[in-house]
Design an enzyme around this catalytic site. Structure first.
Site, mmCIF file in Angstrom:
data_model
loop_
_atom_site.group_PDB
_atom_site.id
_atom_site.type_symbol
_atom_site.label_atom_id
_atom_site.label_comp_id
_atom_site.label_asym_id
_atom_site.label_seq_id
_atom_site.Cartn_x
_atom_site.Cartn_y
_atom_site.Cartn_z
ATOM 1 N NE ARG A 241 -4.284 -1.235 -0.170
ATOM 2 C CZ ARG A 241 -4.400 -2.257 -0.993
ATOM 3 N NH1 ARG A 241 -3.353 -2.639 -1.720
ATOM 4 N NH2 ARG A 241 -5.542 -2.912 -1.106
ATOM 5 C CD GLU A 270 -2.553 3.317 -5.572
ATOM 6 O OE1 GLU A 270 -3.545 2.620 -5.860
ATOM 7 O OE2 GLU A 270 -1.484 2.842 -5.165
ATOM 8 C CG HIS A 298 -2.755 -0.623 -6.993
ATOM 9 N ND1 HIS A 298 -3.265 0.069 -5.931
ATOM 10 C CD2 HIS A 298 -2.771 -1.935 -6.605
ATOM 11 C CE1 HIS A 298 -3.578 -0.765 -4.957
ATOM 12 N NE2 HIS A 298 -3.288 -1.992 -5.349
#
Length: 336
Positions: A241, A270, A298
């Site tokens: 993360r 994000e 990601h």
């Protein structure tokens, strides 16, 4: 018939895959964009038996109290920082995640980020594309090194951390892990070395790969203090993360050379905060950061097979509890 609200649904289809495998479930799709959470119909909220949040970052736009009949909430993915764990727990409703759909993909991606830097694969390709014959030389990649006997440090030896460690060991790297939540003896079972503090891991590792969940404890875990303790020339990789790493501290450590390179699949904001000074410098190919940072969107979890697993397992977690009372992957401590 069981009704499940699929909040922040982002797939292009209408859940035909799920409907085929779970014909006894009525799926209510509430679509979102990448940036904006789905607007939910109060009537749907009042009638569903379960809620699944399909966004990796967005919250469900209404609180758990808006779902009086819901008996389980599920986050479609590993991370659960965008589930209201306390709110669901206050209602006695278990909140669960889906941790087992992309374990091997994320571990593979972590090693791929390491190799992009330490074997120069991203640099060589970019230079040949951009410069032609002038880019044809083995010396163009600045961080190439031997992996054999290098020390691979793992922050969080859970499913993915262990899978990444096994892959590093296959490259003849020595593995050390830091995980204060694992009981004594794990080092004996795995054959890996154990660091008893983050500082110890940072000081002794040539490569550090992060595989911890995001929590108040881990937010900013890799900050100025941790990076100051790092062995000079460290390669840092994050497929967990984004907020676990303080980007400002990482930028400073990259500038002063304490960190040689970094591979980031996740960022604190994000979709990626492309205006952050570190990311902006990388995009501009400024000389000080060129070929020392690799960023992916990601994507570590992704493969066509993992997406099928994720979609089916997300519904399965809710369905098994609602129809059989079988609870799995509960992350808020509720055990009805």
């Amino acid at each position: 018939m069981t009704r499940i609200l699929c909040a922040n649904w982002q797939a292009a289809d209408d859940a035909e895959l799920e409907r085929e495998h779970f014909p006894d479930v009525e799926l209510v799709l509430a679509r979102s964009t990448t940036y904006v959470a789905a607007v939910l119909d109060p009537a749907d909220c009042a009638s569903v038996d379960a809620v699944i949040n399909y966004s990796p970052t967005l919250l469900v736009e209404v609180p758990p109290s808006a779902f009086p009949k819901a008996r389980i909430a599920v986050r479609s993915g590993v991370g659960f920082d965008n589930l209201d764990l306390k709110g669901w727990a206050a209602r006695g409703v278990p909140a669960c995640n889906v941790p087992d759909y992309g374990t091997t993909e994320v571990a593979d991606h972590a090693i791929a980020l390491v190799l992009a830097l330490t074997r120069g694969t991203s640099t060589y390709s970019a230079d040949l594309l951009g410069e032609g014959a002038a880019g044809w030389h083995f010396s163009r990649a600045p961080l190439v090194r031997r992996h054999r006997h290098a020390r691979f440090g793992v922050v969080g030896l859970g499913r993915i951390g262990l899978a990444a460690a096994r892959r590093a060991a296959a490259f003849d790297m020595r593995v050390t892990f830091y995980d204060p939540y694992l009981s004594s003896g794990v080092e004996l079972a795995t054959g890996y070395d154990r660091a008893h503090s983050l500082a110890e891991l940072m000081l002794t590792s040539d490569i550090v790969s992060i595989h911890a969940p995001l929590s108040p404890e881990t937010q900013g875990l890799i900050g100025a203090a941790a990076l100051a303790a790092a062995k000079p020339g460290l390669i840092l990789v994050n497929t967990a993360r984004g907020p676990i790493i303080d980007l400002d501290a990482l930028a400073a450590a990259l500038r002063d050379g304490r960190v040689a390179g970094a591979g980031l699949d996740v960022l604190p904001a994000e979709p990626g905060d492309l205006e952050h000074p570190l990311i902006a410098a990388w995009r501009a190919r400024e000389p000080w950061i060129r070929d020392r940072l690799v960023v992916t969107p990601h994507a570590a979890f992704f493969s066509p097979a993992s997406m099928i697993d994720l979609r089916l397992k997300s519904v399965e977690v809710a369905h098994a509890f609602l129809t059989e009372g079988r609870l799995s992957n509960c992350v808020n401590g509720v055990t009805p």
